[in-house]
Design a protein around this motif. Structure first.
Motif, PDB file in Angstrom:
ATOM      1  N   ILE A 189       0.838  -1.198   0.000  1.00 49.90           N
ATOM      2  CA  ILE A 189       0.000   0.000   0.000  1.00 49.90           C
ATOM      3  C   ILE A 189       0.876   1.252   0.000  1.00 49.90           C
ATOM      4  N   ARG A 190       0.531   2.206  -0.893  1.00 54.57           N
ATOM      5  CA  ARG A 190       1.260   3.470  -0.979  1.00 54.57           C
ATOM      6  C   ARG A 190       0.265   4.631  -1.078  1.00 54.57           C
ATOM      7  N   VAL A 191       0.205   5.475  -0.071  1.00 58.70           N
ATOM      8  CA  VAL A 191      -0.653   6.670  -0.021  1.00 58.70           C
ATOM      9  C   VAL A 191      -2.080   6.354  -0.509  1.00 58.70           C
ATOM     10  N   PRO A 192      -2.819   5.511   0.208  1.00 59.67           N
ATOM     11  CA  PRO A 192      -4.192   5.190  -0.216  1.00 59.67           C
ATOM     12  C   PRO A 192      -5.139   6.354   0.036  1.00 59.67           C
ATOM     13  N   VAL A 193      -5.858   6.797  -1.008  1.00 65.79           N
ATOM     14  CA  VAL A 193      -6.753   7.942  -0.858  1.00 65.79           C
ATOM     15  C   VAL A 193      -8.228   7.553  -0.948  1.00 65.79           C
ATOM     16  N   ASP A 194      -8.513   6.375  -1.467  1.00 64.76           N
ATOM     17  CA  ASP A 194      -9.912   5.936  -1.505  1.00 64.76           C
ATOM     18  C   ASP A 194      -9.954   4.421  -1.577  1.00 64.76           C
ATOM     19  N   VAL A 195     -11.084   3.873  -1.165  1.00 61.60           N
ATOM     20  CA  VAL A 195     -11.228   2.421  -1.092  1.00 61.60           C
ATOM     21  C   VAL A 195     -12.694   2.076  -1.331  1.00 61.60           C
ATOM     22  N   VAL A 196     -12.937   0.950  -2.005  1.00 61.58           N
ATOM     23  CA  VAL A 196     -14.313   0.528  -2.294  1.00 61.58           C
ATOM     24  C   VAL A 196     -14.334  -0.987  -2.415  1.00 61.58           C
ATOM     25  N   LEU A 197     -15.486  -1.572  -2.092  1.00 65.59           N
ATOM     26  CA  LEU A 197     -15.679  -3.015  -2.249  1.00 65.59           C
ATOM     27  C   LEU A 197     -16.449  -3.262  -3.538  1.00 65.59           C
ATOM     28  N   ASN A 198     -15.935  -4.151  -4.407  1.00 67.08           N
ATOM     29  CA  ASN A 198     -16.666  -4.462  -5.633  1.00 67.08           C
ATOM     30  C   ASN A 198     -17.636  -5.615  -5.398  1.00 67.08           C
ATOM     31  N   ARG A 199     -18.370  -5.989  -6.449  1.00 66.64           N
ATOM     32  CA  ARG A 199     -19.402  -7.016  -6.305  1.00 66.64           C
ATOM     33  C   ARG A 199     -18.814  -8.392  -6.038  1.00 66.64           C
ATOM     34  N   PHE A 200     -17.517  -8.542  -6.250  1.00 69.35           N
ATOM     35  CA  PHE A 200     -16.871  -9.826  -5.986  1.00 69.35           C
ATOM     36  C   PHE A 200     -16.350  -9.897  -4.555  1.00 69.35           C
ATOM     37  N   GLY A 201     -16.687  -8.880  -3.731  1.00 70.29           N
ATOM     38  CA  GLY A 201     -16.215  -8.872  -2.360  1.00 70.29           C
ATOM     39  C   GLY A 201     -14.743  -8.555  -2.241  1.00 70.29           C
ATOM     40  N   GLN A 202     -14.183  -7.983  -3.304  1.00 65.86           N
ATOM     41  CA  GLN A 202     -12.762  -7.636  -3.290  1.00 65.86           C
ATOM     42  C   GLN A 202     -12.593  -6.163  -2.932  1.00 65.86           C
ATOM     43  N   LEU A 203     -11.468  -5.854  -2.308  1.00 64.46           N
ATOM     44  CA  LEU A 203     -11.192  -4.494  -1.875  1.00 64.46           C
ATOM     45  C   LEU A 203     -10.353  -3.790  -2.931  1.00 64.46           C
ATOM     46  N   VAL A 204     -10.919  -2.715  -3.502  1.00 63.90           N
ATOM     47  CA  VAL A 204     -10.219  -1.941  -4.528  1.00 63.90           C
ATOM     48  C   VAL A 204      -9.664  -0.681  -3.863  1.00 63.90           C
ATOM     49  N   VAL A 205      -8.343  -0.534  -3.923  1.00 66.39           N
ATOM     50  CA  VAL A 205      -7.663   0.585  -3.260  1.00 66.39           C
ATOM     51  C   VAL A 205      -7.096   1.520  -4.327  1.00 66.39           C
ATOM     52  N   GLY A 206      -7.435   2.799  -4.208  1.00 68.15           N
ATOM     53  CA  GLY A 206      -6.887   3.816  -5.105  1.00 68.15           C
ATOM     54  C   GLY A 206      -5.784   4.594  -4.410  1.00 68.15           C
ATOM     55  N   GLU A 207      -4.628   4.664  -5.047  1.00 68.31           N
ATOM     56  CA  GLU A 207      -3.482   5.371  -4.469  1.00 68.31           C
ATOM     57  C   GLU A 207      -3.295   6.713  -5.151  1.00 68.31           C
ATOM     58  N   GLU A 208      -2.814   7.667  -4.408  1.00 70.40           N
ATOM     59  CA  GLU A 208      -2.742   9.059  -4.872  1.00 70.40           C
ATOM     60  C   GLU A 208      -2.029   9.197  -6.215  1.00 70.40           C
ATOM     61  N   ARG A 209      -0.942   8.462  -6.399  1.00 74.95           N
ATOM     62  CA  ARG A 209      -0.133   8.621  -7.608  1.00 74.95           C
ATOM     63  C   ARG A 209      -0.537   7.666  -8.729  1.00 74.95           C
ATOM     64  N   GLY A 210      -1.738   7.107  -8.661  1.00 82.06           N
ATOM     65  CA  GLY A 210      -2.267   6.377  -9.808  1.00 82.06           C
ATOM     66  C   GLY A 210      -2.397   4.883  -9.649  1.00 82.06           C
ATOM     67  N   GLY A 211      -1.886   4.320  -8.563  1.00 84.04           N
ATOM     68  CA  GLY A 211      -1.982   2.874  -8.374  1.00 84.04           C
ATOM     69  C   GLY A 211      -3.401   2.450  -8.025  1.00 84.04           C
ATOM     70  N   ILE A 212      -3.892   1.410  -8.723  1.00 82.82           N
ATOM     71  CA  ILE A 212      -5.169   0.797  -8.394  1.00 82.82           C
ATOM     72  C   ILE A 212      -4.870  -0.666  -8.054  1.00 82.82           C
ATOM     73  N   LYS A 213      -5.168  -1.071  -6.834  1.00 89.51           N
ATOM     74  CA  LYS A 213      -4.824  -2.420  -6.386  1.00 89.51           C
ATOM     75  C   LYS A 213      -6.069  -3.114  -5.849  1.00 89.51           C
ATOM     76  N   VAL A 214      -6.258  -4.368  -6.283  1.00 90.86           N
ATOM     77  CA  VAL A 214      -7.418  -5.152  -5.879  1.00 90.86           C
ATOM     78  C   VAL A 214      -6.940  -6.284  -4.971  1.00 90.86           C
ATOM     79  N   PHE A 215      -7.462  -6.296  -3.744  1.00 90.66           N
ATOM     80  CA  PHE A 215      -7.047  -7.286  -2.759  1.00 90.66           C
ATOM     81  C   PHE A 215      -8.212  -8.206  -2.418  1.00 90.66           C
ATOM     82  N   GLN A 216      -7.880  -9.444  -2.144  1.00 84.40           N
ATOM     83  CA  GLN A 216      -8.868 -10.365  -1.584  1.00 84.40           C
ATOM     84  C   GLN A 216      -8.903 -10.176  -0.081  1.00 84.40           C
ATOM     85  N   LEU A 217     -10.110 -10.032   0.457  1.00 82.08           N
ATOM     86  CA  LEU A 217     -10.237  -9.854   1.902  1.00 82.08           C
ATOM     87  C   LEU A 217     -10.085 -11.186   2.620  1.00 82.08           C
TER      88      LEU A 217
END
Length: 633
Positions: free
Chosen positions: A605-633
């Motif tokens: 994780i690097r400077v996370p500015v927003d987070v949302v759960l998608n319909r697959f129950g996965q955590l989508v993390v948006g990072e300030e400098r453009g990184g989008i990372k999808v994690f399994q909870l």
């Protein structure tokens, strides 16, 4: 799928009678059954009812006025069944038809079939057949190609449908006004001015229209595949978690048993040591007492012998010695036993307290993030002028919407990606000319994208293709969310406001302003979670906009955050809070207690500015400098 493959599968078999279709009727869900099978099914189970569930998918189907017979006939199946019958008839013709007509003894095996004459012939007769002038354009097919796509396609191309008007001439024209299949003559006589089309042109146009309608369904079907894959991943994670947690419990139990056993051994050794010390003391006292008693007994014995057996001279002579011996033992004291308890016993704590201590030692089983990175993507952002991700959300199709902020307001935009991170569309800043900031974002119950323009005091909703569908006034909006009722909940500079989606104000309450732009999210109970980066905390309101609690103070410890931004909620009400200043995500209980660090720098994780759960129950993390990372909870 090729036609030849369709003809060899269950495509032509009714799932009720398990036989080839007879008068196939297709339902609105696209499942097909024999007319008589459907009629029997309805008569037995749904007689007199206006609708019924499909026997396969249980989807509701309305019964037309004409009953089962009024349902749409599956003309595709009728046509393919006719083709199948032609193929089976061709396969059944084993001998040369021409030789049979010539009464040739033992007619040879047919090697080819004429599609125009519909007769099978041997090699010689088929060669002669093409020599006749009238037969030179006839199409011959080898018998070993009856199962090929080319043969089936040729048969279907030769199927003739008769004109809906005269029922004798082959169909060449389709009338889109009357929905009739007609011949050229009837078109001239009966359908002038109806923009009639040749069958192939009308079919091509309809195919394109069908492709347009089918495409989103195909995409949704792929999403179901991805959903099932994600669900299977979660199942695997559950099983792995079960195995790991059980192993941890067993190890902890073994440790407790080992410690308890060690404590037991120590207690037993202590019992032996304390008992042996007491026994040694008592043994020494007994030994001393025995020695002193023996001295006393010796004096008494000597004196008794002198008294009982000595003559007068003996007594007079030895009495002084005896008296001296008696005097010498008179000073011997009887030993004193220790004034101490001689028994040992085990003093234990209250059993409930023991159980509590054991439970505390064993620990508790709680959910934990797997931290497994499913996929990632890098949004290409400009460094000069600097662009950053400010907001992030997903929709029902698992498309990812990214709000990009830049001090050059003309560069503010929302990029829309599918779940494979393929760019689908971009919504530019509608107030770029006025140099107003443009951000958001939320998805309402109409699947529209809800945004805000702070300087122009506007809430603007768009379609995914960028068309504006509604705009209304909201004072100095920082962020917008949508609750379960479809209402827009807006975090203003110093207010919280609930709007109907038509703009009508339903509720309002004060909310402190700050130096930085707020974020907002609606929790599972329609409360509002407002992130205040300037104050290093989040404020949680109930559905009536009454403040419930604040979470967070500035710092890097548990329950401390650095400029919290986006939040989202789990189904149990737990809140996930971004902590950009410390490169981590917090998990907070519904009543505002710190539970754990969910993901951190160690998880990438690097400077996370927003987070949302998608319909697959996965955590989508948006990072300030453009990184989008999808994690399994």
């Amino acid at each position: 799928m090729s036609l030849s493959k369709i003809l060899t599968e269950d495509f032509l078999t009714c799932s009720i009678c398990l036989e080839k279709y007879k008068v196939p009727k297709v339902l609105g869900c696209a499942h097909t059954f024999c007319q008589h099978c459907l009629q029997d099914h309805l008569d037995k189970n749904f007689k007199g009812q206006p609708g019924f569930p499909c026997p396969i998918c249980m989807g509701h189907c309305d019964l037309p006025v004409g009953g089962v017979s009024g349902l749409q006939t599956n003309h595709l199946l009728v046509s393919i069944s006719h083709t199948l019958n032609q193929v089976e008839k061709a396969k059944a013709a084993k001998k040369c038809k021409v030789c049979c007509l010539k009464n040739v003894l033992n007619p040879p095996t047919a090697t080819k079939r004429c599609l125009d004459c519909k007769e099978s012939m041997c090699e010689a007769c088929s060669s002669d057949h093409l020599l006749h002038k009238l037969n030179r354009d006839h199409k011959l097919f080898p018998v070993d190609q009856f199962d090929s796509d080319d043969y089936v396609t040729e048969l279907r191309a030769r199927q003739n449908t008769l004109c809906d008007h005269n029922n004798k001439d082959p169909v060449e024209i389709f009338c889109p006004v009357c929905k009739k299949f007609i011949c050229v003559g009837c078109m001239v006589l009966e359908h002038q001015g109806h923009n009639c089309l040749r069958i192939n042109i009308a079919a091509d146009k309809r195919k394109e229209k069908l492709k347009f309608h089918v495409k989103p369904i195909e995409k949704k079907s792929l999403l179901f595949d991805q959903f099932k894959t994600a669900a299977e991943d979660q199942k695997a994670s559950v099983e792995e978690g079960r195995k790991t947690a059980k192993s941890q419990v067993k190890k902890q139990l073994e440790l407790i048993i080992q410690l308890a056993s060690q404590r037991g051994d120590n207690l037993l050794e202590d019992i032996d040591a304390k008992s042996n010390a007491k026994l040694d003391t008592l043994n020494e006292l007994i030994e001393t007492a025995t020695a002193n008693q023996n001295r006393l007994d010796d004096v008494v014995d000597f004196s008794r012998k002198l008294i009982n057996h000595g003559n007068d001279m003996d007594v007079l002579q030895m009495a002084p010695v005896c008296e001296q011996s008696v005097d010498s033992v008179q000073t011997i004291d009887i030993p004193t036993l220790p004034a101490a308890m001689t028994r040992l016993q085990l003093i234990t704590k209250d059993m409930e307290e023991c159980v509590t201590n054991i439970n505390s030692c064993l620990g508790d089983v709680v959910p934990a993030a797997s931290g497994r990175l499913v996929t990632s993507f890098k949004e290409e952002l400009s460094k000069c002028p600097e662009e950053v991700i400010s907001r992030l959300t997903t929709d029902a199709n698992c498309d990812i919407l990214i709000s990009i902020f830049c001090k050059d307001k003309a560069r503010n935009r929302i990029n829309i990606y599918d779940n494979n991170f393929v760019l689908q569309d971009t919504i530019p800043n509608p107030r770029a000319a006025e140099k107003e900031s443009f951000a958001g974002i939320a998805i309402d119950d109409d699947s529209h994208i809800v945004t805000r323009c702070q300087g122009s005091n506007e809430i603007i909703a768009f379609t995914k293709t960028g068309d504006q569908v509604r705009t209304f006034h909201s004072k100095s909006p920082h962020a917008v969310a949508v609750n379960s009722k479809g209402h827009y909940v807006v975090a203003g500079f110093n207010t919280l406001t609930v709007h109907h989606k038509d703009g009508k104000v339903l509720q309002t309450a004060p909310d402190p302003g700050g130096k930085y732009t707020k974020h907002i999210h609606c929790d599972v109970n329609d409360g509002a979670i407002v992130s205040d980066p300037a104050s290093h905390h989040i404020r949680v309101y109930d559905s009536t906009l009454q403040l419930k609690y604040r979470y967070g103070t500035q710092g890097a410890g548990d329950g401390q955050v650095g400029r919290p931004c986006g939040t989202c909620c789990l189904d149990n009400g737990d809140i996930i809070v971004t902590d950009p200043g410390n490169y981590r995500l917090h998990l907070v209980s519904p009543d505002g207690e710190f539970k754990q660090i969910l993901l951190s720098k160690e998880d990438g994780i690097r400077v996370p500015v927003d987070v949302v759960l998608n319909r697959f129950g996965q955590l989508v993390v948006g990072e300030e400098r453009g990184g989008i990372k999808v994690f399994q909870l």
